[in-house]
Design a protein around this motif. Sequence first.
Motif, PDB file in Angstrom:
ATOM      1  N   GLN A  94     -22.000 -15.811  35.216  1.00  0.00           N
ATOM      2  CA  GLN A  94     -21.502 -16.789  36.177  1.00  0.00           C
ATOM      3  C   GLN A  94     -20.391 -16.204  37.041  1.00  0.00           C
ATOM      4  O   GLN A  94     -19.669 -15.298  36.628  1.00  0.00           O
TER       5      GLN A  94
ATOM      6  N   TRP B 296     -28.348 -16.362  35.295  1.00  0.00           N
ATOM      7  CA  TRP B 296     -27.183 -16.893  36.016  1.00  0.00           C
ATOM      8  C   TRP B 296     -26.126 -17.391  35.028  1.00  0.00           C
ATOM      9  O   TRP B 296     -24.931 -17.120  35.202  1.00  0.00           O
ATOM     10  N   ARG B 297     -26.554 -18.119  33.991  1.00  0.00           N
ATOM     11  CA  ARG B 297     -25.594 -18.651  33.013  1.00  0.00           C
ATOM     12  C   ARG B 297     -24.851 -17.530  32.288  1.00  0.00           C
ATOM     13  O   ARG B 297     -23.681 -17.684  31.925  1.00  0.00           O
TER      14      ARG B 297
ATOM     15  N   GLY C  83     -23.951 -25.161  39.476  1.00  0.00           N
ATOM     16  CA  GLY C  83     -24.548 -24.657  38.252  1.00  0.00           C
ATOM     17  C   GLY C  83     -26.059 -24.610  38.308  1.00  0.00           C
ATOM     18  O   GLY C  83     -26.694 -25.183  39.202  1.00  0.00           O
TER      19      GLY C  83
ATOM     20  N   ARG D   7     -32.437 -18.740  35.366  1.00  0.00           N
ATOM     21  CA  ARG D   7     -31.326 -19.640  35.052  1.00  0.00           C
ATOM     22  C   ARG D   7     -30.520 -19.104  33.869  1.00  0.00           C
ATOM     23  O   ARG D   7     -29.283 -19.196  33.862  1.00  0.00           O
ATOM     24  N   ASP D   8     -31.196 -18.522  32.886  1.00  0.00           N
ATOM     25  CA  ASP D   8     -30.483 -17.888  31.775  1.00  0.00           C
ATOM     26  C   ASP D   8     -29.644 -16.713  32.273  1.00  0.00           C
ATOM     27  O   ASP D   8     -28.509 -16.504  31.821  1.00  0.00           O
TER      28      ASP D   8
ATOM     29  N   ASP E 174     -28.118 -25.962  36.283  1.00  0.00           N
ATOM     30  CA  ASP E 174     -28.774 -27.127  35.685  1.00  0.00           C
ATOM     31  C   ASP E 174     -28.887 -28.306  36.644  1.00  0.00           C
ATOM     32  O   ASP E 174     -29.394 -29.359  36.263  1.00  0.00           O
TER      33      ASP E 174
ATOM     34  N   TRP F 102     -26.700 -21.512  43.222  1.00  0.00           N
ATOM     35  CA  TRP F 102     -26.360 -22.226  41.988  1.00  0.00           C
ATOM     36  C   TRP F 102     -24.867 -22.159  41.681  1.00  0.00           C
ATOM     37  O   TRP F 102     -24.379 -22.890  40.816  1.00  0.00           O
TER      38      TRP F 102
END
Length: 402
Positions: free
Chosen positions: A101, A97-98, A73, A94-95, A75, A69
């Motif tokens: 970053q 990773w965000r 990203g 995903r949360d 998304d 990702w």
Amino acid sequence: MKKSILVSLGAIVLFVCSSFAYGPTGHEIVGGIADKLLANTPTAARINALIDGMTLEKAVVIPDEIKSWDKNGADDPSGFPHYSDHPKIDNQLRDFWRANQPTHDLNSAVPSHHWFHYTDVPVLNAAKYSDGKTGRSKWDIVHMINYCIAVLQGETLENNPRKITKPVAVILLAHYVGDIHQPLHVGAEYFDEAGHAVDPDKGKAGLGDEGGNTFALHLKARTPEEMTHRALKLHPFWDNEAVMANLPSLPFTMSKEERYEKTERAKRRLIDRFTREEPTNWRLPRNVALKNYAEVWADEILPIAREAHERLRFTNVHAQHEENRVVAAGVAREKSASDHVAYADWAAKIVREELHKAGWRLADLLKQALTSTITNATSAPIPPEVTPAEPNTQAETQPSHP
């Protein structure tokens, strides 16, 4: 009969490097051992509930998979990976990773999830993790193993800044326990401007080799990578080739499908054997608290990381710009060892022993962390477990290929 490790090392590796599926083999072995040791226990039931029925053997590769990702990203709807069969975990990853970053700014208030996989303790002199500050940080693997344990035990809330929920904590721990048993995920060499090895903890500034990621590896016996003009790097050698050296040699003429099938069978046999045979000295003393396990493991692997560098001669050392940072780069050449054991053979033996221990330690760590969670939450007695449990003799369903 299996030929020497140097020969078997390369027979699989050409395919390994071209296929993402084989890169995580070492981690899958660790997760597979833990799966079998914990089978049919209350801990296995808790893990199953947390990670939505995934096996540890499958979950263990996710922290590396989500590095994909980094390019576009979390998304990107077309980006690999997707965990559509586990939508809640997919969203939590995903949360995560965000919230973490990638960045190379060591002064960033927000850490990179890449930092969580390693620590770079100088190996020039014999040292322990607590002996200095160089290469360590509050976001390194030692600290992040403890962070994940604290989440599982309820000491750190799931709605934390790093977005590490209990399911994510299990997934990360499964991976990090493997990482901390890889010598070059813990120790690193540092060099001054003249290319001489130095110890920054002793007051001599130097550039790090990032655990061998920036050094080409030249072995005395030519590997298949060298024979096909493929570059062999020191750190990836330990991640991949030294692992695959413990699996059987396969002919180059074999199809990818057959090669994968036979390698999976060999991996399964190795997992079964490592589950039946208890490794030597895998248990830590009873007076070592769970929160201190990671540091003790780091101290244990550091002498091996040091020897992994001492068996090599570093040449053509120079400063090299990598994105927005400067690192040491060059060539690591195999030296003649006093024990007359080739570097590849020695590394394969070390990796075999460390994977074996890591699998048993992962099972034990999860059992302790999840048992204490239940103990803190309720006064109901916990059903007794063997630590780890007796191996499950029934056939298992193999995880899907990533």
